[in-house]
Design a protein around this motif. Structure first.
Motif, PDB file in Angstrom:
ATOM      1  N   UNK A 362       0.867  -1.049  -0.152  1.00 27.84           N
ATOM      2  CA  UNK A 362      -0.111  -0.026   0.064  1.00 27.84           C
ATOM      3  C   UNK A 362       0.861   1.188  -0.091  1.00 27.84           C
ATOM      4  N   UNK A 363       0.378   2.721  -0.095  1.00 29.85           N
ATOM      5  CA  UNK A 363       0.961   3.603  -0.117  1.00 29.85           C
ATOM      6  C   UNK A 363       0.515   4.245   1.370  1.00 29.85           C
ATOM      7  N   UNK A 364       1.413   3.920   2.401  1.00 31.11           N
ATOM      8  CA  UNK A 364       0.830   4.314   3.698  1.00 31.11           C
ATOM      9  C   UNK A 364      -0.307   3.399   4.128  1.00 31.11           C
ATOM     10  N   UNK A 365      -1.163   4.100   4.576  1.00 26.78           N
ATOM     11  CA  UNK A 365      -2.730   3.507   4.915  1.00 26.78           C
ATOM     12  C   UNK A 365      -3.560   3.336   3.533  1.00 26.78           C
ATOM     13  N   UNK A 366      -3.114   3.942   2.477  1.00 25.78           N
ATOM     14  CA  UNK A 366      -3.971   3.840   1.208  1.00 25.78           C
ATOM     15  C   UNK A 366      -3.619   2.761   0.457  1.00 25.78           C
ATOM     16  N   UNK A 367      -4.766   1.745   0.170  1.00 25.07           N
ATOM     17  CA  UNK A 367      -4.707   0.528  -0.591  1.00 25.07           C
ATOM     18  C   UNK A 367      -4.545   1.352  -2.102  1.00 25.07           C
ATOM     19  N   UNK A 368      -3.724   0.366  -3.005  1.00 28.83           N
ATOM     20  CA  UNK A 368      -3.702   0.469  -4.326  1.00 28.83           C
ATOM     21  C   UNK A 368      -4.707  -0.227  -4.863  1.00 28.83           C
ATOM     22  N   UNK A 369      -5.946   0.000  -4.916  1.00 25.14           N
ATOM     23  CA  UNK A 369      -7.094  -0.931  -5.451  1.00 25.14           C
ATOM     24  C   UNK A 369      -8.148  -0.309  -5.965  1.00 25.14           C
ATOM     25  N   UNK A 370      -8.292  -0.265  -7.516  1.00 28.47           N
ATOM     26  CA  UNK A 370      -9.142   0.485  -8.202  1.00 28.47           C
ATOM     27  C   UNK A 370      -9.096   0.063  -9.470  1.00 28.47           C
ATOM     28  N   UNK A 371     -10.018   0.485 -10.357  1.00 29.38           N
ATOM     29  CA  UNK A 371     -10.021   0.072 -11.832  1.00 29.38           C
ATOM     30  C   UNK A 371     -10.485   1.326 -12.529  1.00 29.38           C
ATOM     31  N   UNK A 372      -9.891   2.014 -13.531  1.00 24.61           N
ATOM     32  CA  UNK A 372     -10.429   3.013 -14.294  1.00 24.61           C
ATOM     33  C   UNK A 372     -10.613   2.845 -15.751  1.00 24.61           C
ATOM     34  N   UNK A 373     -11.299   3.702 -16.570  1.00 24.95           N
ATOM     35  CA  UNK A 373     -11.385   3.530 -17.958  1.00 24.95           C
ATOM     36  C   UNK A 373     -11.175   5.110 -18.322  1.00 24.95           C
ATOM     37  N   UNK A 374     -10.109   4.951 -19.048  1.00 25.69           N
ATOM     38  CA  UNK A 374      -9.450   6.136 -19.715  1.00 25.69           C
ATOM     39  C   UNK A 374      -9.822   6.154 -21.238  1.00 25.69           C
ATOM     40  N   UNK A 420     -14.336   0.412 -10.965  1.00 30.25           N
ATOM     41  CA  UNK A 420     -14.522  -0.435  -9.612  1.00 30.25           C
ATOM     42  C   UNK A 420     -13.607   0.344  -8.423  1.00 30.25           C
ATOM     43  N   UNK A 421     -14.491   0.399  -7.419  1.00 29.70           N
ATOM     44  CA  UNK A 421     -13.761   0.852  -6.248  1.00 29.70           C
ATOM     45  C   UNK A 421     -13.435  -0.031  -5.289  1.00 29.70           C
ATOM     46  N   UNK A 422     -12.115   0.189  -4.694  1.00 27.62           N
ATOM     47  CA  UNK A 422     -11.675  -0.701  -3.542  1.00 27.62           C
ATOM     48  C   UNK A 422     -11.934  -0.230  -2.186  1.00 27.62           C
ATOM     49  N   UNK A 423     -12.840   0.636  -1.937  1.00 23.48           N
ATOM     50  CA  UNK A 423     -13.167   1.246  -0.689  1.00 23.48           C
ATOM     51  C   UNK A 423     -12.723   2.684  -0.718  1.00 23.48           C
ATOM     52  N   UNK A 424     -13.239   3.421   0.598  1.00 20.94           N
ATOM     53  CA  UNK A 424     -13.055   4.824   1.021  1.00 20.94           C
ATOM     54  C   UNK A 424     -11.572   5.253   0.879  1.00 20.94           C
ATOM     55  N   UNK A 426      -9.103   3.497  -0.638  1.00 22.70           N
ATOM     56  CA  UNK A 426      -8.376   3.233  -1.913  1.00 22.70           C
ATOM     57  C   UNK A 426      -9.010   4.443  -2.801  1.00 22.70           C
ATOM     58  N   UNK A 427     -10.311   4.990  -2.811  1.00 25.52           N
ATOM     59  CA  UNK A 427     -10.615   5.883  -3.592  1.00 25.52           C
ATOM     60  C   UNK A 427      -9.739   7.366  -3.386  1.00 25.52           C
ATOM     61  N   UNK A 428      -9.321   7.452  -2.142  1.00 23.65           N
ATOM     62  CA  UNK A 428      -8.705   8.825  -1.964  1.00 23.65           C
ATOM     63  C   UNK A 428      -7.218   8.665  -2.740  1.00 23.65           C
TER      64      UNK A 428
END
Length: 697
Positions: A362-374, A420-424, A426-428
């Motif tokens: 993780x990046x500190x307390x922040x998970x690297x957990x998401x999916x995005x479409x560009x 896709x969201x990995x939670x609050x 992860x969204x930060x």
């Protein structure tokens, strides 16, 4: 005497020894004899040219140490690619198959005046064989013995009262050379089928029409990329089965891909219409081109047997170009060429990035957990006018002046949505690194004036010297590899090249010696570095200066030897650091020897080449060093002296040397911990031996 080499680099058919341009010409015999079927293989034979592919199969292209790099697909290249005179310089089009060719011209230095459209640092011009007026053809097949690869190609001329036609095909079934222990596959597997149909017609007394259509279907399954360095144990921590270090084994799997592998599929259509009409002693030319490619690819971007990071890409590109030219006759006190050029293209691009790293990654307390479409859609329109004037000052001097004015407009729509969201928490992090962006309009208009000057002195019929200057521009635009569209725009890149050279035919035409010294300066050079999931674009002042040498000799009627070398010192001028993909020295030595078989109506033919490239860095800041490379290729054949058939044994990379492509792993060892502690790399194809047969009729 050495065979005359004709080129069309200046929109006319001319002897390469008579024009003030540095050009390396790769002839059809070399391409076919050593089964050169990709631009990457071609670059190994041309000093000063580097073409290297990334995990996304995007080409890093440099000439004399300078080039845009693989870049995002929205960026234009500064080394242009032309196929039968049509600009096809999108980065995906460097996957074009090389087959049934007359030659490939590697044109060095700024070439915008006549070639235009982003050739500020050089160009590659691929010239196909035109239909003949007699029923004839050939068939060639290669079987590579170590891995079982098969290459077949052929063509047939079909003359008729309604025109002459030529059908040509190429099929590549190339087996992998790295064992993926996680899937049981040998990777990468490359399958490519290409068909070209050409037709030529005589219209009236002075008119000629050539039309062609080419279809290409490409699939590459798997790649050779694997963890190279893992000093802090990140890769082994995520995947205890990871294979660390560059070798012929890897351990990677993705549930998204076919058979657990990365995947790349592309279908390309290309059509050309070339009409030439004599108007008295003038020549009018119309050149129309249409092309379309549809690409879908998946990259296993964690390079492990886990589904922590995956990238999926889709791009659809279509372009139409039209050029009209009017050329005066040559041989008078002056000659000229005038033209207009129109270009209209559309790019539709989409990229899904899916990251799902578990704790503690993780990046500190922040998970690297998401999916995005560009998504990124771009429309480009270009209108240009150009001309070149050559003045003959007496019988020995020539002065050339060229000018090109280009008006270019780009309109784009840039957006990103969360899939896709990995939670609050992860969204930060996702909102910082890849924020949601509603479709945003981008627009850019630019007007460029490029020019060239050359002074040529013919010392004799065999020796000429020249001094040339040219400035060229690579259009600005928008990159889709930034966090937000407000950061996407980049400005025009302008290059200025000065060259001093000589071309000398020796020993009554049995030898030649060409030499050139050059200097290219760029104020805002766009350097693109690959970081695994995307590209980092930097703008730096840059310079390349050096020299080129070429010689070729008919030693005996049966023995021909040649050599060429390029020295280029390409660096960032403010730091003095070498640029990526800029080897200082590269060289090639080749030879061909024909020996009759005693007592038989046969010939032995021995051909060989030694190609050398100095060490080179692959990323900015003189990082990711790739060592020097020496490739030894040999071909021994027995043939019918009349050219009807030939059987050969072909060895490539006989010293079994390897080059590598490397970069820092994007989420950890390349950015969030000290650079160089975790890197990804790949190895080039090892030594191969092939049986080759060719039949002409």
């Amino acid at each position: 005497m050495l065979e005359e080499v004709l080129v069309t680099a200046q929109k006319r058919t001319e002897n390469v020894q008579d024009i003030p341009i540095s050009i390396s010409v790769v002839d059809a015999a070399l391409i076919d004899n050593f089964t050169i079927r990709t631009t990457t293989d071609l670059a190994d034979s041309v000093p000063g040219l580097v073409i290297q592919h990334t995990p996304q199969n995007l080409a890093q292209v440099t000439v004399r140490g300078l080039g845009t790099g693989s870049a995002s697909e929205s960026l234009d290249q500064s080394v242009g690619l032309f196929i039968d005179g049509i600009w096809t310089g999108r980065i995906r089009e460097f996957q074009a198959s090389l087959f049934d060719l007359e030659r490939v011209e590697v044109i060095k230095g700024s070439q915008n005046t006549l070639l235009g459209k982003n050739t500020s640092l050089g160009a590659l011009s691929i010239v196909s064989v035109r239909p003949g007026d007699e029923l004839a053809g050939y068939l060639q097949a290669d079987y590579e013995t170590e891995f079982g690869s098969v290459y077949t190609t052929g063509a047939v001329d079909l003359p008729s009262a309604l025109g002459n036609y030529r059908l040509a095909f190429n099929y590549v079934d190339e087996a992998g050379y790295v064992d993926n222990r996680a899937t049981g596959n040998e990777v990468p597997e490359r399958e490519q089928s290409t068909l070209r149909i050409g037709a030529s017609f005589v219209l009236g007394n002075d008119g000629d029409l050539y039309a062609s259509y080419q279809y290409d279907d490409l699939r590459i399954r798997g790649d050779t990329f694997q963890p190279d360095v893992d000093q802090l144990g990140f890769m082994l921590g995520m995947d205890p089965g990871a294979d660390i270090g560059l070798d012929r084994d890897k351990h990677a799997f993705t549930s998204y891909g076919s058979k657990g592998e990365a995947d790349d599929e592309q279908t390309t259509h290309r059509a050309t219409l070339h009409y030439e009409q004599g108007l008295g002693d003038m020549t009018f030319t119309s050149l129309s081109g249409w092309s379309d490619y549809d690409n879908h690819r998946l990259t296993d971007t964690d390079f492990l047997s886990v589904d922590y990071l995956t990238s999926i890409f889709a791009s659809d590109y279509e372009q139409f170009t039209q050029e009209f030219r009017l050329a005066s006759p040559t041989g008078k006190r002056f000659d000229y060429l005038l033209g207009v050029y129109y270009h209209d293209s559309t790019l539709e691009y989409a990229n899904i990035t899916d990251s799902a790293f578990p704790p503690p990654y993780t990046l500190g307390p922040l998970p690297i957990d998401a999916a995005s479409l560009k998504t990124y859609d771009q429309d480009t329109r270009v209108l240009a006018g150009f001309g070149q004037l050559r003045l003959y000052l007496g019988s020995d001097w020539q002065l050339g002046v060229g000018l090109r004015y280009t008006d270019e407009e780009k309109d784009a729509v840039w957006g990103r949505e969360r899939l896709r969201s990995g939670g609050f928490l992860a969204d930060i992090l996702a909102d910082l690194l890849a924020p949601e962006v509603p479709p945003s309009d981008l627009s850019r208009s630019e007007h460029n004036l490029d020019g060239s000057l050359s002074l040529q002195y013919d010392v004799s019929n065999e020796l000429m010297g020249y001094l040339s200057w040219a400035n060229g521009s690579k259009s600005g635009g928008f990159t889709n590899d930034v966090a937000v569209p407000e950061e996407a725009e980049f400005d025009t890149e302008e290059a200025e090249t000065t060259e001093l050279g000589l071309k000398w035919q020796l020993a009554g035409g049995s030898g030649l010696l060409n030499a050139a010294v050059f200097n290219t300066d760029i104020d805002d050079f766009q350097v693109v570095s690959f970081i695994g999931t995307g590209f980092l674009t930097s703008t730096v002042p840059a310079r390349s200066r050096g020299l080129e040498l070429e010689t070729r000799w008919i030693v005996t009627p049966d023995l021909v030897l040649g050599a060429s070398a390029t020295y280029s010192d390409a660096e960032e001028t403010d730091t003095g650091q070498r640029l990526p993909y800029a080897p200082q020295w590269s060289a090639s030595v080749d030879g061909s020897w024909v020996l009759p078989v005693p007592g038989n109506q046969l010939q032995w033919r021995l051909e060989g080449a030694i190609n050398y490239r100095d060490e080179q860095y692959q990323q900015l800041g003189e990082t990711s060093l790739d060592g020097a490379l020496t490739l030894v290729n040999l071909r021994l054949s027995v043939a019918d002296p009349g050219g009807g058939w030939e059987l050969a044994l072909v060895g490539r990379n006989l010293l079994d040397e390897s080059s590598s492509f490397g970069f820092g792993f994007p989420y950890f060892g390349g950015q969030l911990v000290p650079a160089g502690t975790t890197t990804i790399g790949s190895l080039s194809r090892p030594r191969t031996l092939a049986l080759q047969g060719r039949y002409r009729f």
